[in-house]
Design an enzyme around this catalytic site. Structure first.
Site, PDB file in Angstrom:
ATOM      1  N   ARG A   1     -13.046  89.493  -6.869  1.00 39.32           N
ATOM      2  CA  ARG A   1     -12.585  90.893  -6.885  1.00 39.32           C
ATOM      3  C   ARG A   1     -11.211  91.027  -7.550  1.00 39.32           C
ATOM      4  O   ARG A   1     -10.394  91.850  -7.132  1.00 39.32           O
ATOM      5  CB  ARG A   1     -12.524  91.473  -5.476  1.00 39.32           C
ATOM      6  CG  ARG A   1     -13.828  91.488  -4.729  1.00 39.32           C
ATOM      7  CD  ARG A   1     -14.697  92.651  -5.208  1.00 39.32           C
ATOM      8  NE  ARG A   1     -15.757  92.909  -4.269  1.00 39.32           N
ATOM      9  CZ  ARG A   1     -15.777  93.940  -3.414  1.00 39.32           C
ATOM     10  NH1 ARG A   1     -14.810  94.801  -3.400  1.00 39.32           N
ATOM     11  NH2 ARG A   1     -16.788  94.100  -2.605  1.00 39.32           N
TER      12      ARG A   1
ATOM     13  N   ARG B   1      -8.473  97.643  -6.809  1.00 37.92           N
ATOM     14  CA  ARG B   1      -7.506  98.646  -6.359  1.00 37.92           C
ATOM     15  C   ARG B   1      -6.090  98.145  -6.149  1.00 37.92           C
ATOM     16  O   ARG B   1      -5.159  98.942  -6.097  1.00 37.92           O
ATOM     17  CB  ARG B   1      -8.012  99.285  -5.054  1.00 37.92           C
ATOM     18  CG  ARG B   1      -9.101 100.297  -5.298  1.00 37.92           C
ATOM     19  CD  ARG B   1      -9.814 100.616  -4.025  1.00 37.92           C
ATOM     20  NE  ARG B   1     -10.472  99.420  -3.517  1.00 37.92           N
ATOM     21  CZ  ARG B   1     -11.302  99.395  -2.480  1.00 37.92           C
ATOM     22  NH1 ARG B   1     -11.527 100.502  -1.810  1.00 37.92           N
ATOM     23  NH2 ARG B   1     -11.867  98.278  -2.101  1.00 37.92           N
TER      24      ARG B   1
ATOM     25  N   ARG C   1      -9.362 104.601 -12.124  1.00 40.00           N
ATOM     26  CA  ARG C   1     -10.204 105.112 -11.033  1.00 40.00           C
ATOM     27  C   ARG C   1      -9.900 106.570 -10.683  1.00 40.00           C
ATOM     28  O   ARG C   1     -10.740 107.254 -10.108  1.00 40.00           O
ATOM     29  CB  ARG C   1     -10.030 104.239  -9.786  1.00 40.00           C
ATOM     30  CG  ARG C   1     -11.036 103.151  -9.641  1.00 40.00           C
ATOM     31  CD  ARG C   1     -12.455 103.656  -9.385  1.00 40.00           C
ATOM     32  NE  ARG C   1     -12.760 103.801  -7.968  1.00 40.00           N
ATOM     33  CZ  ARG C   1     -13.063 104.936  -7.382  1.00 40.00           C
ATOM     34  NH1 ARG C   1     -13.086 106.053  -8.066  1.00 40.00           N
ATOM     35  NH2 ARG C   1     -13.352 104.978  -6.097  1.00 40.00           N
TER      36      ARG C   1
ATOM     37  N   ASP D   1     -20.887  95.728 -10.133  1.00 36.10           N
ATOM     38  CA  ASP D   1     -21.037  95.577  -8.694  1.00 36.10           C
ATOM     39  C   ASP D   1     -22.393  94.954  -8.413  1.00 36.10           C
ATOM     40  O   ASP D   1     -23.347  95.171  -9.166  1.00 36.10           O
ATOM     41  CB  ASP D   1     -20.922  96.927  -7.972  1.00 36.10           C
ATOM     42  CG  ASP D   1     -20.767  96.720  -6.472  1.00 36.10           C
ATOM     43  OD1 ASP D   1     -19.635  96.514  -6.016  1.00 36.10           O
ATOM     44  OD2 ASP D   1     -21.789  96.697  -5.758  1.00 36.10           O
TER      45      ASP D   1
ATOM     46  N   TYR E   1     -28.342  95.395   2.219  1.00 32.97           N
ATOM     47  CA  TYR E   1     -27.936  96.774   1.881  1.00 32.97           C
ATOM     48  C   TYR E   1     -29.142  97.690   1.747  1.00 32.97           C
ATOM     49  O   TYR E   1     -29.143  98.829   2.212  1.00 32.97           O
ATOM     50  CB  TYR E   1     -27.135  96.789   0.568  1.00 32.97           C
ATOM     51  CG  TYR E   1     -25.722  96.303   0.757  1.00 32.97           C
ATOM     52  CD1 TYR E   1     -24.750  97.131   1.316  1.00 32.97           C
ATOM     53  CD2 TYR E   1     -25.339  95.026   0.379  1.00 32.97           C
ATOM     54  CE1 TYR E   1     -23.453  96.687   1.504  1.00 32.97           C
ATOM     55  CE2 TYR E   1     -24.046  94.568   0.565  1.00 32.97           C
ATOM     56  CZ  TYR E   1     -23.110  95.409   1.135  1.00 32.97           C
ATOM     57  OH  TYR E   1     -21.833  94.973   1.328  1.00 32.97           O
TER      58      TYR E   1
HETATM   59  O1  CP3 Z   1     -14.633  90.386  -8.846  1.00 28.17           O
HETATM   60  C1  CP3 Z   1     -14.469  91.339  -9.644  1.00 28.17           C
HETATM   61  O2  CP3 Z   1     -13.345  91.725 -10.002  1.00 28.17           O
HETATM   62  C2  CP3 Z   1     -15.689  91.960 -10.285  1.00 28.17           C
HETATM   63  C3  CP3 Z   1     -16.136  93.164  -9.700  1.00 28.17           C
HETATM   64  C4  CP3 Z   1     -16.892  93.196  -8.375  1.00 28.17           C
HETATM   65  C5  CP3 Z   1     -17.008  94.384  -7.618  1.00 28.17           C
HETATM   66  N1  CP3 Z   1     -17.839  94.157  -6.579  1.00 28.17           N
HETATM   67  C6  CP3 Z   1     -16.376  95.683  -7.956  1.00 28.17           C
HETATM   68  C7  CP3 Z   1     -16.126  96.638  -6.852  1.00 28.17           C
HETATM   69  C8  CP3 Z   1     -17.636  92.212  -7.709  1.00 28.17           C
HETATM   70  C9  CP3 Z   1     -17.824  90.735  -8.055  1.00 28.17           C
HETATM   71  C10 CP3 Z   1     -18.241  92.842  -6.581  1.00 28.17           C
HETATM   72  C11 CP3 Z   1     -19.140  92.122  -5.665  1.00 28.17           C
HETATM   73  C12 CP3 Z   1     -19.597  92.781  -4.439  1.00 28.17           C
HETATM   74  N2  CP3 Z   1     -19.855  94.119  -4.235  1.00 28.17           N
HETATM   75  C13 CP3 Z   1     -19.946  92.093  -3.242  1.00 28.17           C
HETATM   76  C14 CP3 Z   1     -19.926  90.603  -3.066  1.00 28.17           C
HETATM   77  C15 CP3 Z   1     -18.534  90.068  -2.943  1.00 28.17           C
HETATM   78  C16 CP3 Z   1     -17.929  90.195  -1.584  1.00 28.17           C
HETATM   79  O3  CP3 Z   1     -16.849  90.805  -1.499  1.00 28.17           O
HETATM   80  O4  CP3 Z   1     -18.485  89.627  -0.647  1.00 28.17           O
HETATM   81  C17 CP3 Z   1     -20.344  93.045  -2.306  1.00 28.17           C
HETATM   82  C18 CP3 Z   1     -20.779  92.776  -0.891  1.00 28.17           C
HETATM   83  C19 CP3 Z   1     -20.306  94.321  -2.947  1.00 28.17           C
HETATM   84  C20 CP3 Z   1     -20.727  95.635  -2.395  1.00 28.17           C
HETATM   85  C21 CP3 Z   1     -19.603  96.587  -2.375  1.00 28.17           C
HETATM   86  N3  CP3 Z   1     -19.048  97.189  -3.491  1.00 28.17           N
HETATM   87  C22 CP3 Z   1     -18.906  97.075  -1.249  1.00 28.17           C
HETATM   88  C23 CP3 Z   1     -19.188  96.648   0.195  1.00 28.17           C
HETATM   89  C24 CP3 Z   1     -17.961  97.990  -1.712  1.00 28.17           C
HETATM   90  C25 CP3 Z   1     -17.063  98.860  -0.887  1.00 28.17           C
HETATM   91  C26 CP3 Z   1     -16.012  98.119  -0.203  1.00 28.17           C
HETATM   92  C27 CP3 Z   1     -14.743  98.179  -1.005  1.00 28.17           C
HETATM   93  O5  CP3 Z   1     -14.149  97.110  -1.261  1.00 28.17           O
HETATM   94  O6  CP3 Z   1     -14.362  99.298  -1.333  1.00 28.17           O
HETATM   95  C28 CP3 Z   1     -18.028  98.000  -3.124  1.00 28.17           C
HETATM   96  C29 CP3 Z   1     -17.187  98.778  -4.043  1.00 28.17           C
HETATM   97  C30 CP3 Z   1     -16.466  98.011  -5.115  1.00 28.17           C
HETATM   98  N4  CP3 Z   1     -17.053  97.106  -5.952  1.00 28.17           N
HETATM   99  C31 CP3 Z   1     -15.100  98.140  -5.486  1.00 28.17           C
HETATM  100  C32 CP3 Z   1     -14.887  97.288  -6.572  1.00 28.17           C
HETATM  101  C33 CP3 Z   1     -13.613  97.093  -7.342  1.00 28.17           C
HETATM  102  C34 CP3 Z   1     -14.086  99.090  -4.867  1.00 28.17           C
HETATM  103  C35 CP3 Z   1     -14.499 100.444  -5.312  1.00 28.17           C
HETATM  104  C36 CP3 Z   1     -13.429 101.376  -5.783  1.00 28.17           C
HETATM  105  O7  CP3 Z   1     -12.729 101.151  -6.783  1.00 28.17           O
HETATM  106  O8  CP3 Z   1     -13.351 102.426  -5.143  1.00 28.17           O
END
Ligand code: CP3
Length: 351
Positions: free
Chosen positions: A29, A33, A42, A78, A155
């Site tokens: 990640r 943010r 964003r 994502d 999910y």
């Molecule tokens: O690593 C990176 O920089 C690449 C981008 C990436 C995102 N999601 C972008 C994202 C990656 C590799 C993921 C993987 C992901 N997404 C996982 C597996 C990794 C882990 O953390 O276990 C999971 C379970 C998800 C599902 C997901 N996406 C959730 C649960 C959420 C909401 C929670 C949160 O952190 O807000 C997201 C949203 C998300 N995916 C964000 C980002 C940068 C935040 C969204 C935003 O900018 O508002």
């Protein structure tokens, strides 16, 4: 594909267990943010809009590379994205995380899912891979990724994040045919999707099975999850591109993660690296595993903990430095920069 030539970039060498001049580092990640540059984009676009526009996804992927000099880029996308062309109605609700409006609960629901050709319906992701590769110009490798069948299924079945995964586990145990069809469909989707990313230029791939270790013990993992993840790794292996297999809370069954597949096993932050390696045995590299909270501690404490991870991993090559789970949104950027420098400095080979 040139996957079998000996690579020169430290990240790709570490994936293969080869000697490196310094330990490569990237963070799960790493685009997101905690960076002001990301928050600025964003403000204008939703997460799904960023993912849908290759130029924006490329810009966000490159932000942490420019700012901190990580040794690998990870494509901005994502894990839930490839579910959309399957017919899953996905929304990222502010403050709630992902919401799925048409959860899958029955065999009829599974049968309604559409087959996906990622080269067509996820063409924007492949275009982002090509644009990022061009921008990185061979200097930093690009990691593609996908969610593993269990984590995606959780999910799709629950309709969003879950605490106890009860609906998922009940389908797994009480509706074995429905479970098998759903997991098989997800395994095929994920394999096709990762292979399309590799064809577009991804130089390594990571399979995120974040919630398998949190939800399941070894017996259920072996019977209900491992066979499906294994299908994916068997197909990736044929490409010659290294694969990373990551889960959270799976330390009681690391050998099963290895059996499912992956050239690199991602260790969460509760798992000492030397202990994890002893469980895994030879033939795989490891990735991890600084506690994401350590990036909030005073600099001296951060350094102590980074050096502890490096020390635990120092007995043999094949270590990629990472966090033990994703970076937290409030993380101070100065500490991220400091962490990259510390890892590079304190892992220099003395030979
Ligand atoms: O690593 C990176 O920089 C690449 C981008 C990436 C995102 N999601 C972008 C994202 C990656 C590799 C993921 C993987 C992901 N997404 C996982 C597996 C990794 C882990 O953390 O276990 C999971 C379970 C998800 C599902 C997901 N996406 C959730 C649960 C959420 C909401 C929670 C949160 O952190 O807000 C997201 C949203 C998300 N995916 C964000 C980002 C940068 C935040 C969204 C935003 O900018 O508002």
């Amino acid at each position: 594909m040139s996957g079998n030539d000996e690579p020169t970039l430290p990240f790709l060498r570490a994936c293969r267990g080869l000697l490196v001049d310094y330990t490569p580092i990237w963070f799960m990640r790493q685009a997101g943010r905690y960076m002001a540059e990301y928050r600025a984009i964003r403000q204008k676009y939703t997460l799904l809009q960023i993912c849908a526009q290759p130029e924006l996804a490329t810009e966000v992927t490159l932000q942490p590379i420019r700012a901190f000099g990580f040794d690998a880029a990870i494509l901005f996308a994502d894990i839930l994205l490839p579910l959309i062309p399957m017919g899953i109605d996905l929304e990222f609700a502010a403050g709630e995380g992902p919401v799925i409006h048409n959860p899958v609960r029955s065999l009829a629901d599974v049968d309604r899912l559409r087959p996906v050709e990622p080269r067509d319906s996820l063409a924007h992701v492949m275009e982002a891979v090509r644009l990022v590769r061009r921008a990185l110009d061979g200097k930093t490798p690009l990691i593609g990724f996908a969610g593993a069948p269990f984590t995606l299924a959780s999910y799709v079945i629950e309709g969003g994040p879950s605490k106890n995964y009860l609906k998922t586990k009940r389908m797994m145990v009480e509706q074995p045919d429905t479970w098998d069809r759903l997991m098989a469909a997800l395994a095929e989707l994920v394999s096709d999707y990762l292979i399309a990313q590799i064809e577009a230029g991804a130089q390594a791939v990571q399979l995120f099975d974040s919630w398998a270790g949190t939800a399941l013990g070894p017996v259920d993992y072996r019977e209900h999850v491992l066979p499906y993840s294994k299908r994916i790794f068997e197909r990736i292996r044929l490409t010659g591109v290294p694969a990373i297999h990551f889960s959270v809370g799976a330390s009681t069954y690391l050998p099963l993660l290895k059996e499912a597949g992956g050239d690199v096993i991602g260790l969460d932050w509760r798992t000492p690296i030397d202990w994890g390696r002893a469980q895994l045995g030879d033939g795989v590299a490891v990735q991890g595993n600084l506690d994401p909270a350590a990036l909030f501690y005073p600099r001296q404490e951060l350094k102590k903990r980074i050096c502890a991870v490096l020390e635990q991993a120092s007995s043999q090559p094949g270590h990629i430095f990472n966090l033990g789970h994703g970076i937290l949104p409030e993380t101070p950027v100065d500490n991220v920069r400091a962490a990259v420098e510390m890892v590079h400095e304190h892992s220099q080979r003395r030979s």
